[in-house]
Design a protein around this motif. Structure first.
Motif, PDB file in Angstrom:
ATOM      1  N   GLN A  22      12.717  42.245  -6.514  1.00  0.00           N
ATOM      2  CA  GLN A  22      13.542  42.685  -5.019  1.00  0.00           C
ATOM      3  C   GLN A  22      14.994  42.948  -5.062  1.00  0.00           C
ATOM      4  O   GLN A  22      15.847  42.367  -5.736  1.00  0.00           O
ATOM      5  CB  GLN A  22      13.055  42.158  -4.742  1.00  0.00           C
ATOM      6  CG  GLN A  22      13.409  40.308  -4.524  1.00  0.00           C
ATOM      7  CD  GLN A  22      13.125  39.131  -3.885  1.00  0.00           C
ATOM      8  OE1 GLN A  22      11.990  39.399  -4.243  1.00  0.00           O
ATOM      9  NE2 GLN A  22      12.792  38.556  -4.288  1.00  0.00           N
ATOM     10  N   PRO A  23      15.124  43.606  -3.718  1.00  0.00           N
ATOM     11  CA  PRO A  23      17.068  44.225  -3.309  1.00  0.00           C
ATOM     12  C   PRO A  23      17.676  42.947  -3.394  1.00  0.00           C
ATOM     13  O   PRO A  23      16.892  41.567  -2.952  1.00  0.00           O
ATOM     14  CB  PRO A  23      17.277  44.690  -2.593  1.00  0.00           C
ATOM     15  CG  PRO A  23      15.702  45.262  -2.227  1.00  0.00           C
ATOM     16  CD  PRO A  23      14.531  44.783  -2.900  1.00  0.00           C
ATOM     17  N   ILE A  24      19.092  42.447  -3.653  1.00  0.00           N
ATOM     18  CA  ILE A  24      19.674  41.210  -3.255  1.00  0.00           C
ATOM     19  C   ILE A  24      20.023  41.636  -1.161  1.00  0.00           C
ATOM     20  O   ILE A  24      20.173  42.189  -1.455  1.00  0.00           O
ATOM     21  CB  ILE A  24      20.862  41.352  -3.796  1.00  0.00           C
ATOM     22  CG1 ILE A  24      20.504  41.162  -6.070  1.00  0.00           C
ATOM     23  CG2 ILE A  24      21.832  40.197  -3.953  1.00  0.00           C
ATOM     24  CD1 ILE A  24      22.308  41.509  -6.486  1.00  0.00           C
ATOM     25  N   SER A  25      19.650  40.685  -1.909  1.00  0.00           N
ATOM     26  CA  SER A  25      19.876  40.376   0.298  1.00  0.00           C
ATOM     27  C   SER A  25      21.384  40.325   0.464  1.00  0.00           C
ATOM     28  O   SER A  25      21.842  39.905   0.013  1.00  0.00           O
ATOM     29  CB  SER A  25      19.983  39.096   1.047  1.00  0.00           C
ATOM     30  OG  SER A  25      20.776  37.808   0.136  1.00  0.00           O
ATOM     31  N   HIS A  26      21.804  41.000   1.948  1.00  0.00           N
ATOM     32  CA  HIS A  26      23.151  40.270   2.213  1.00  0.00           C
ATOM     33  C   HIS A  26      24.029  39.603   2.283  1.00  0.00           C
ATOM     34  O   HIS A  26      25.467  39.219   2.220  1.00  0.00           O
ATOM     35  CB  HIS A  26      22.994  41.187   3.623  1.00  0.00           C
ATOM     36  CG  HIS A  26      22.528  42.266   3.639  1.00  0.00           C
ATOM     37  ND1 HIS A  26      23.112  43.686   3.104  1.00  0.00           N
ATOM     38  CD2 HIS A  26      21.696  42.770   4.802  1.00  0.00           C
ATOM     39  CE1 HIS A  26      22.513  44.610   3.032  1.00  0.00           C
ATOM     40  NE2 HIS A  26      21.773  44.229   4.633  1.00  0.00           N
ATOM     41  N   LEU A  80      36.231  53.219  -3.005  1.00  0.00           N
ATOM     42  CA  LEU A  80      34.404  53.235  -3.781  1.00  0.00           C
ATOM     43  C   LEU A  80      34.247  51.901  -3.874  1.00  0.00           C
ATOM     44  O   LEU A  80      32.769  51.867  -3.412  1.00  0.00           O
ATOM     45  CB  LEU A  80      34.476  54.213  -4.593  1.00  0.00           C
ATOM     46  CG  LEU A  80      34.721  55.780  -4.598  1.00  0.00           C
ATOM     47  CD1 LEU A  80      34.614  56.399  -6.000  1.00  0.00           C
ATOM     48  CD2 LEU A  80      33.302  56.256  -3.801  1.00  0.00           C
ATOM     49  N   ILE A  81      34.793  51.249  -4.335  1.00  0.00           N
ATOM     50  CA  ILE A  81      34.764  49.656  -4.321  1.00  0.00           C
ATOM     51  C   ILE A  81      34.206  49.180  -2.828  1.00  0.00           C
ATOM     52  O   ILE A  81      33.344  48.401  -2.823  1.00  0.00           O
ATOM     53  CB  ILE A  81      35.453  49.204  -5.478  1.00  0.00           C
ATOM     54  CG1 ILE A  81      35.268  49.782  -6.523  1.00  0.00           C
ATOM     55  CG2 ILE A  81      35.254  47.483  -5.633  1.00  0.00           C
ATOM     56  CD1 ILE A  81      36.581  49.400  -7.975  1.00  0.00           C
ATOM     57  N   VAL A  82      35.437  48.620  -2.203  1.00  0.00           N
ATOM     58  CA  VAL A  82      35.570  48.584  -0.850  1.00  0.00           C
ATOM     59  C   VAL A  82      33.956  49.345   0.520  1.00  0.00           C
ATOM     60  O   VAL A  82      33.321  48.134   0.519  1.00  0.00           O
ATOM     61  CB  VAL A  82      36.603  48.583  -0.144  1.00  0.00           C
ATOM     62  CG1 VAL A  82      35.967  48.540   1.291  1.00  0.00           C
ATOM     63  CG2 VAL A  82      37.844  48.378  -1.226  1.00  0.00           C
ATOM     64  N   GLU A  83      33.880  50.478   0.458  1.00  0.00           N
ATOM     65  CA  GLU A  83      32.530  50.723   0.083  1.00  0.00           C
ATOM     66  C   GLU A  83      31.941  50.530  -0.478  1.00  0.00           C
ATOM     67  O   GLU A  83      30.199  49.739   0.719  1.00  0.00           O
ATOM     68  CB  GLU A  83      32.955  52.039   0.669  1.00  0.00           C
ATOM     69  CG  GLU A  83      34.062  52.427   1.956  1.00  0.00           C
ATOM     70  CD  GLU A  83      33.413  52.532   2.772  1.00  0.00           C
ATOM     71  OE1 GLU A  83      32.292  52.216   3.387  1.00  0.00           O
ATOM     72  OE2 GLU A  83      34.710  52.242   3.948  1.00  0.00           O
ATOM     73  N   SER A  84      31.000  49.760  -1.282  1.00  0.00           N
ATOM     74  CA  SER A  84      29.620  49.808  -1.682  1.00  0.00           C
ATOM     75  C   SER A  84      29.906  48.237  -1.788  1.00  0.00           C
ATOM     76  O   SER A  84      28.185  47.983  -1.167  1.00  0.00           O
ATOM     77  CB  SER A  84      30.638  50.101  -3.384  1.00  0.00           C
ATOM     78  OG  SER A  84      30.244  51.814  -2.987  1.00  0.00           O
ATOM     79  N   VAL A  85      30.990  47.684  -2.058  1.00  0.00           N
ATOM     80  CA  VAL A  85      30.986  45.971  -1.643  1.00  0.00           C
ATOM     81  C   VAL A  85      30.262  46.270  -0.115  1.00  0.00           C
ATOM     82  O   VAL A  85      29.400  45.043   0.139  1.00  0.00           O
ATOM     83  CB  VAL A  85      31.711  44.993  -2.299  1.00  0.00           C
ATOM     84  CG1 VAL A  85      31.768  43.592  -1.765  1.00  0.00           C
ATOM     85  CG2 VAL A  85      31.889  45.394  -3.868  1.00  0.00           C
ATOM     86  N   ASN A  86      30.603  46.180   0.833  1.00  0.00           N
ATOM     87  CA  ASN A  86      30.501  46.141   2.225  1.00  0.00           C
ATOM     88  C   ASN A  86      29.211  46.344   2.812  1.00  0.00           C
ATOM     89  O   ASN A  86      29.174  46.302   2.998  1.00  0.00           O
ATOM     90  CB  ASN A  86      31.192  47.138   3.053  1.00  0.00           C
ATOM     91  CG  ASN A  86      33.229  45.970   2.782  1.00  0.00           C
ATOM     92  OD1 ASN A  86      33.012  44.910   2.418  1.00  0.00           O
ATOM     93  ND2 ASN A  86      34.048  46.495   3.568  1.00  0.00           N
ATOM     94  N   ALA A  87      28.953  47.443   1.794  1.00  0.00           N
ATOM     95  CA  ALA A  87      27.416  48.215   2.089  1.00  0.00           C
ATOM     96  C   ALA A  87      26.634  47.195   1.767  1.00  0.00           C
ATOM     97  O   ALA A  87      25.842  46.745   2.668  1.00  0.00           O
ATOM     98  CB  ALA A  87      27.852  49.618   2.153  1.00  0.00           C
ATOM     99  N   GLU A  88      26.415  46.649   0.592  1.00  0.00           N
ATOM    100  CA  GLU A  88      25.705  45.890   0.136  1.00  0.00           C
ATOM    101  C   GLU A  88      25.452  44.553   1.076  1.00  0.00           C
ATOM    102  O   GLU A  88      24.215  43.852   0.604  1.00  0.00           O
ATOM    103  CB  GLU A  88      26.192  45.714  -0.915  1.00  0.00           C
ATOM    104  CG  GLU A  88      26.111  46.526  -2.653  1.00  0.00           C
ATOM    105  CD  GLU A  88      23.906  46.908  -2.411  1.00  0.00           C
ATOM    106  OE1 GLU A  88      23.624  46.477  -2.396  1.00  0.00           O
ATOM    107  OE2 GLU A  88      23.730  48.314  -2.276  1.00  0.00           O
ATOM    108  N   ALA A  89      27.143  44.454   0.970  1.00  0.00           N
ATOM    109  CA  ALA A  89      26.936  42.761   1.477  1.00  0.00           C
ATOM    110  C   ALA A  89      26.324  42.970   3.745  1.00  0.00           C
ATOM    111  O   ALA A  89      26.500  42.056   4.166  1.00  0.00           O
ATOM    112  CB  ALA A  89      27.908  42.908   1.811  1.00  0.00           C
TER     113      ALA A  89
END
Length: 98
Positions: A22-26, A80-89
């Motif tokens: 399952q996906p990791i939660s925010h 790219l890293i900032v946007e990816s981390v923020n989206a996953e969170a």
């Protein structure tokens, strides 16, 4: 540089959570960063190219610290890293603008 026991435990717990189907939660993402004293969302420094800061303006990391890449490339990688981390969170552009 070695990783201390508390940090290794946090990394192992994060890896175990991410190994599940399952996906990791925010919340898990945010907690993993908070365990490292980094409060999300991440953002780019307005004065230093490639420098990524946390919510409080503390340095988190720098892309291309040795200046081996053009500034535009370092900036793109950091973004790219900032946007990816923020989206996953769970941070969206709309949420960040509020």
């Amino acid at each position: 540089m070695s990783i201390g026991t508390p940090h290794r435990a946090a990394i192992q717990a994060f890896n175990a959570a991410s190994a599940k189907a399952q996906p990791i939660s925010h919340r898990t993402i945010r907690t993993a960063f908070l365990d490292q004293n980094v409060e999300l969302p991440l953002r780019l420094s307005e004065t230093d190219i490639g420098v990524v800061l946390d919510r409080h303006g503390c340095d988190v990391f720098t892309v291309d610290v040795n200046n081996q890449r053009p500034d535009d490339d370092a900036l793109a990688i950091a973004l790219l890293i900032v946007e990816s981390v923020n989206a996953e969170a769970g941070f969206t552009t709309e949420h960040l603008d509020a």
